[in-house]
Motif scaffolding. Sequence first.
Motif, PDB file in Angstrom:
ATOM      1  N   ALA A  83      35.455  40.645  28.213  1.00 16.49           N
ATOM      2  CA  ALA A  83      36.527  40.665  29.206  1.00 16.49           C
ATOM      3  C   ALA A  83      36.518  41.945  30.029  1.00 16.49           C
ATOM      4  N   ALA A  84      35.936  43.023  29.470  1.00 17.04           N
ATOM      5  CA  ALA A  84      35.919  44.305  30.168  1.00 17.04           C
ATOM      6  C   ALA A  84      34.766  44.430  31.148  1.00 17.04           C
ATOM      7  N   VAL A  85      33.835  43.473  31.138  1.00 14.49           N
ATOM      8  CA  VAL A  85      32.682  43.525  32.039  1.00 14.49           C
ATOM      9  C   VAL A  85      33.137  43.231  33.469  1.00 14.49           C
ATOM     10  N   ALA A  86      32.539  43.921  34.418  1.00 16.93           N
ATOM     11  CA  ALA A  86      32.902  43.744  35.829  1.00 16.93           C
ATOM     12  C   ALA A  86      32.689  42.298  36.272  1.00 16.93           C
ATOM     13  N   HIS A  87      33.588  41.809  37.107  1.00 17.71           N
ATOM     14  CA  HIS A  87      33.565  40.471  37.717  1.00 17.71           C
ATOM     15  C   HIS A  87      33.967  39.364  36.768  1.00 17.71           C
ATOM     16  N   VAL A  88      34.304  39.697  35.521  1.00 15.99           N
ATOM     17  CA  VAL A  88      34.763  38.682  34.577  1.00 15.99           C
ATOM     18  C   VAL A  88      36.268  38.490  34.758  1.00 15.99           C
ATOM     19  N   THR A  89      36.676  37.238  35.019  1.00 16.63           N
ATOM     20  CA  THR A  89      38.099  36.972  35.238  1.00 16.63           C
ATOM     21  C   THR A  89      38.803  36.442  33.993  1.00 16.63           C
ATOM     22  N   SER A  90      38.060  35.764  33.109  1.00  9.21           N
ATOM     23  CA  SER A  90      38.677  35.272  31.878  1.00  9.21           C
ATOM     24  C   SER A  90      37.608  35.007  30.826  1.00  9.21           C
ATOM     25  N   VAL A  91      38.015  35.099  29.562  1.00 10.37           N
ATOM     26  CA  VAL A  91      37.128  34.828  28.434  1.00 10.37           C
ATOM     27  C   VAL A  91      37.874  33.939  27.446  1.00 10.37           C
ATOM     28  N   ASN A  92      37.307  32.775  27.147  1.00  8.66           N
ATOM     29  CA  ASN A  92      37.913  31.858  26.180  1.00  8.66           C
ATOM     30  C   ASN A  92      36.935  31.621  25.042  1.00  8.66           C
ATOM     31  N   GLY A  93      37.401  31.849  23.833  1.00 15.34           N
ATOM     32  CA  GLY A  93      36.553  31.647  22.668  1.00 15.34           C
ATOM     33  C   GLY A  93      36.794  30.297  22.023  1.00 15.34           C
TER      34      GLY A  93
END
Length: 488
Positions: A83-93
């Motif tokens: 989630a902290a990576v640039a250009h990432v808007t959302s992370v769903n596991g």
Amino acid sequence: MGVVSRSVGNAFRNKVRSGAVVVILAVAIGLALAMLVANQAVGAKVDSLKASVGNNLTVNPAGSRGGLGGGNPLTAADATKAAAVAHVTSVNGTLSVRLANSAATSTTTATPGAGQGADRGGPGGGFGSSGTTSLKSAVDPGVLGQRNNSNSGATGGSTGGSTTTRPAFTIPIQATGVSTSTTATGAAIKVTSGAQLTDFAANSTQALVGTTLATKNSLKVGSTFTVQSRTMTVTGIFDAGDAFDNNGIYLPLAATQTLTSQAGQLSSLNVVVDNIENVSATQAALTASLGATNVDVTAGSSGLQSAISSLGSVQSISLIAFIASLVTAGLIVLLIMIMVVRERRREIGVLKAIGAANRTIGVQFVLEAMVLVVMGTVVGAVVAAFSSNPIVSALVAGNTGSTAAAAGPVQGAGGGGGFGGGFGGGGFTRTRGAFSGASQLIGTISTSVGWQTLVLGAVGILVIAAIGALIPSLLTAKVRPIEVLRGE
């Protein structure tokens, strides 16, 4: 005003012919509008795919492939890093596990002569399962399933002259824990009845059940079943595309982790990138952040390019058909007006003899043609409203049938296989159905004939029709009144 009134009156001078012309124009115009609607709907679908699938990245444990690879489970910490990576808007596991039928498992445990326990092989469907459920699998393993699990209903070892029959292998039920009501590709889970998951707490009792599994177990919205010792309630029934994928359930992620004693563990991460143009850079950044030896990061869906290519073909076909229909409507108007001009040479001669200008006579014939075209457009719009959906469905089905078969499975949710007993014990996750192929990605394309489409289509049709009517009207300039009157 006299020219307009004469034009309207002349359009209905021969009612039978005018009616036939309107019907023919309605078919051509209706087809043109239907193709225009199809073109716009497919274009919108392409944009939607690029936004919802094309900008997705899937993170799986390194080496994890369909239950046959290795790898270590992902964790909540990995999701935080992603989630902290640039250009990432959302992370769903997601967490994919296998649940064996509790009755079959207890039968296997009670018959040691079978030579295999619930955690080792086919009997009872216990191979690599993370827990049990009261649900019965809706998919029959068949001969191959029994053979691959060394059962086939054969007899096991003998004790004191007695022979023990091994329990038949049953396919475990795939359970996927999700943190939101989305699949691994970011698209909403297709619920056919009931509602989506709303309670994602660790003690949640909500569940979505596949259609075939619901039918097998006589479940409906509000029915209950058990996972481990917890009673779950069916909040909705989903359709993932085929019988195998509908032999599964969706549970809240935290509840799945709690029930299977896998706190903080994940099978895969679905990462949404802010723009499709940043996918490649973000893929490299995620790999660097999480470690190339720890994760495999794959872009989007393997069926996306096939889907977009297929839809591009549909767009081209619909655009060509739209233009062809416009030209056809113009030719119809041209031929009709040529015939009308030839029939009314005497009338043209009289008008010119009393001083009517060529422009006035030409405008009269153009307006007459426009009256017929407008009527044809109104009827054609009704035709397009009823025919656009079947037309676009047929075009899409015809262009995605072969590409969907070639697309193959998608590496997505569930790559959780092969983590051994400590992580769900296997997880031969078959990411098909809602997660695969061009046809599954495209889904259903709905069309609607809006006023913008009508305006755009009508303008194009009127322009073509005006040209078709103007050509024969220009022939009136060659009509000499004295020659016409002398012929009479």
